[in-house]
Design a protein around this motif. Structure first.
Motif, short mmCIF file in Angstrom:
data_model
loop_
_atom_site.label_atom_id
_atom_site.label_comp_id
_atom_site.label_asym_id
_atom_site.label_seq_id
_atom_site.Cartn_x
_atom_site.Cartn_y
_atom_site.Cartn_z
N ARG A 34 0.84 -1.20 0.00
CA ARG A 34 0.00 0.00 0.00
C ARG A 34 0.87 1.25 0.00
N ALA A 35 0.56 2.16 -0.90
CA ALA A 35 1.40 3.35 -1.07
C ALA A 35 1.53 4.15 0.21
N ASN A 36 0.46 4.26 0.98
CA ASN A 36 0.52 5.06 2.21
C ASN A 36 1.42 4.40 3.25
N ASP A 37 1.52 3.07 3.25
CA ASP A 37 2.39 2.38 4.20
C ASP A 37 3.84 2.34 3.72
N ILE A 38 4.03 1.93 2.46
CA ILE A 38 5.38 1.82 1.91
C ILE A 38 6.08 3.17 1.91
N PHE A 39 5.37 4.19 1.44
CA PHE A 39 6.02 5.49 1.27
C PHE A 39 6.13 6.28 2.56
N ALA A 40 5.52 5.81 3.62
CA ALA A 40 5.76 6.41 4.93
C ALA A 40 7.19 6.15 5.38
N GLU A 41 7.83 5.13 4.80
CA GLU A 41 9.17 4.71 5.23
C GLU A 41 10.27 5.20 4.31
N VAL A 42 9.93 5.93 3.26
CA VAL A 42 10.96 6.38 2.30
C VAL A 42 10.95 7.90 2.19
N ASP A 43 12.02 8.42 1.62
CA ASP A 43 12.13 9.87 1.41
C ASP A 43 11.49 10.31 0.11
N ILE A 44 11.55 9.45 -0.91
CA ILE A 44 11.07 9.83 -2.25
C ILE A 44 10.11 8.76 -2.76
N PRO A 45 8.80 8.97 -2.64
CA PRO A 45 7.85 8.05 -3.25
C PRO A 45 8.02 8.06 -4.78
N ALA A 46 7.88 6.92 -5.40
CA ALA A 46 8.06 6.83 -6.85
C ALA A 46 7.06 5.85 -7.44
N ILE A 47 6.58 6.17 -8.63
CA ILE A 47 5.59 5.34 -9.30
C ILE A 47 6.00 5.14 -10.75
N HIS A 48 5.59 4.01 -11.33
CA HIS A 48 5.83 3.68 -12.74
C HIS A 48 4.48 3.58 -13.44
N GLY A 49 4.41 3.95 -14.72
CA GLY A 49 3.13 3.82 -15.39
C GLY A 49 3.18 3.94 -16.90
N TYR A 50 2.37 3.11 -17.55
CA TYR A 50 2.27 3.07 -19.01
C TYR A 50 0.80 2.93 -19.40
N PRO A 51 0.20 3.93 -20.03
CA PRO A 51 -1.23 3.84 -20.36
C PRO A 51 -1.57 2.69 -21.30
N MET A 52 -0.61 2.27 -22.13
CA MET A 52 -0.91 1.19 -23.07
C MET A 52 -1.13 -0.16 -22.39
N TYR A 53 -0.81 -0.26 -21.11
CA TYR A 53 -1.01 -1.51 -20.39
C TYR A 53 -2.18 -1.46 -19.43
N ALA A 54 -2.96 -0.37 -19.47
CA ALA A 54 -4.10 -0.23 -18.57
C ALA A 54 -5.39 -0.13 -19.38
N ASP A 55 -6.31 -1.05 -19.15
CA ASP A 55 -7.54 -1.04 -19.94
C ASP A 55 -8.46 0.11 -19.55
N TRP A 56 -8.15 0.83 -18.47
CA TRP A 56 -8.99 1.95 -18.07
C TRP A 56 -8.47 3.31 -18.56
N SER A 57 -7.31 3.33 -19.21
CA SER A 57 -6.84 4.57 -19.80
C SER A 57 -7.68 4.86 -21.05
N THR A 58 -7.59 6.09 -21.55
CA THR A 58 -8.37 6.44 -22.74
C THR A 58 -7.66 6.08 -24.03
N GLY A 59 -6.47 5.51 -23.93
CA GLY A 59 -5.72 5.10 -25.11
C GLY A 59 -4.27 4.86 -24.78
N PRO A 60 -3.51 4.29 -25.71
CA PRO A 60 -2.12 3.93 -25.42
C PRO A 60 -1.20 5.12 -25.18
N LEU A 61 -1.62 6.31 -25.62
CA LEU A 61 -0.83 7.52 -25.40
C LEU A 61 -1.66 8.56 -24.66
N ASP A 62 -2.38 8.12 -23.65
CA ASP A 62 -3.21 8.99 -22.83
C ASP A 62 -2.30 9.85 -21.95
N SER A 63 -2.24 11.14 -22.22
CA SER A 63 -1.29 12.00 -21.52
C SER A 63 -1.74 12.39 -20.12
#
Length: 209
Positions: free
Chosen positions: A20-49
Motif C-alpha cells: 500500500r502506497a501510504n504504508d510503503i512510502f511512509a518509510e521512504v524519502d522519495i515516493p516513486a511510481i511507474h506507469g504506461y497507459p498502453m497496459y491499462a484497460d482503463w486509460s483512454t488510449g495507449p498515449l493517454d497523456s
C-alpha cells in the motif's frame, strides 16, 4: 544521510497486493511510481497523456508526499513508420504490443511533462536510455519480450529519437517543482476497501477537472 526511494507500479494501486502506497512510502524519502497507459484497460488510449500525471496525483494523495514519476515512456516503431500494434506468441500465449511512431511518442512526452509539473511531481525519468541492438532480438529474453526492444530515447546506433528533442525543450524551460499541488479526495482506509472502484471514481474526477 542518503535519501531512500522505492518504486511501485499500477497494479499496486488497482489491487491490494500488500504494498500500500501510504504504508510503503511512509518509510521512504522519495515516493516513486511507474506507469504506461498502453497496459491499462482503463486509460483512454495507449498515449493517454493524463494517465501518468494521475498516477502521481493519486500516489501523493495516498501517502501525503510529492511523488517522482520514476518510469514511463513506451516502445517505438522503426523510423518513419506509423503507430501500429505488434502481435506474436510467447510462452504459449498470444501477445500484443502497441508501438508508437517516433513522432507520436515525442508528442506524448511533450504533453505529459508539463502535466507532471501541474500535479506537483518531483521529477520524471524516462524508460529507458537506448534500444537493444537488433542482433540481440533473437536471443532470450528479447526473442519473446518484444516490448523491451525499442523503449530507448536513442536507437541502437545512438541516433536520438524525436523524443529526445521533446525532453530537451521541456528541460530548457526550467520549470520549478510546485510547492503546492492539486489534491484528490482520498481516504486511504476507504480506498483500500475497494481500490479498483475508488481508482475508477478518482480517475473520472481527475480527467473531468
Amino acid at each position: 544521510r542518503t535519501p531512500i526511494t522505492c518504486g511501485l507500479h499500477v497494479p499496486d494501486l488497482t489491487e491490494d497486493l500488500g504494498l500500500r502506497a501510504n504504508d510503503i512510502f511512509a518509510e521512504v524519502d522519495i515516493p516513486a511510481i511507474h506507469g504506461y497507459p498502453m497496459y491499462a484497460d482503463w486509460s483512454t488510449g495507449p498515449l493517454d497523456s493524463d494517465f501518468v500525471p494521475f498516477l502521481c496525483a493519486l500516489t501523493s494523495a495516498l501517502c501525503g508526499k510529492p511523488t517522482l514519476m520514476e518510469e514511463f515512456g513506451g516502445c517505438t516503431e522503426a523510423p518513419g513508420m506509423p503507430s501500429t500494434t505488434w502481435s506474436w506468441t510467447a510462452y504459449g500465449q498470444p501477445r500484443e504490443q502497441f508501438m508508437a511512431s517516433e513522432e507520436e511518442m515525442a508528442g506524448y512526452l511533450a504533453e505529459v511533462l508539463p502535466k507532471l509539473v501541474e500535479v506537483g511531481a518531483t521529477g520524471a525519468m524516462l524508460w529507458c536510455y537506448a534500444d537493444y541492438a537488433p542482433e540481440l532480438w533473437r536471443q532470450p529474453p528479447l526473442d519473446r519480450s518484444a516490448r523491451e526492444r525499442t523503449l530507448g530515447l536513442v536507437d541502437a546506433q545512438g541516433r536520438e529519437k524525436p523524443a529526445a528533442a521533446a525532453l530537451r525543450a521541456f528541460a530548457a524551460e526550467r520549470r520549478p517543482v510546485l510547492a503546492t499541488r492539486p489534491t484528490l479526495d482520498v481516504d486511504p482506509e476507504r480506498y483500500w476497501r475497494a481500490p479498483a472502484r475508488e481508482l475508477a471514481r478518482l480517475w473520472r474526477e481527475f480527467i473531468a477537472g
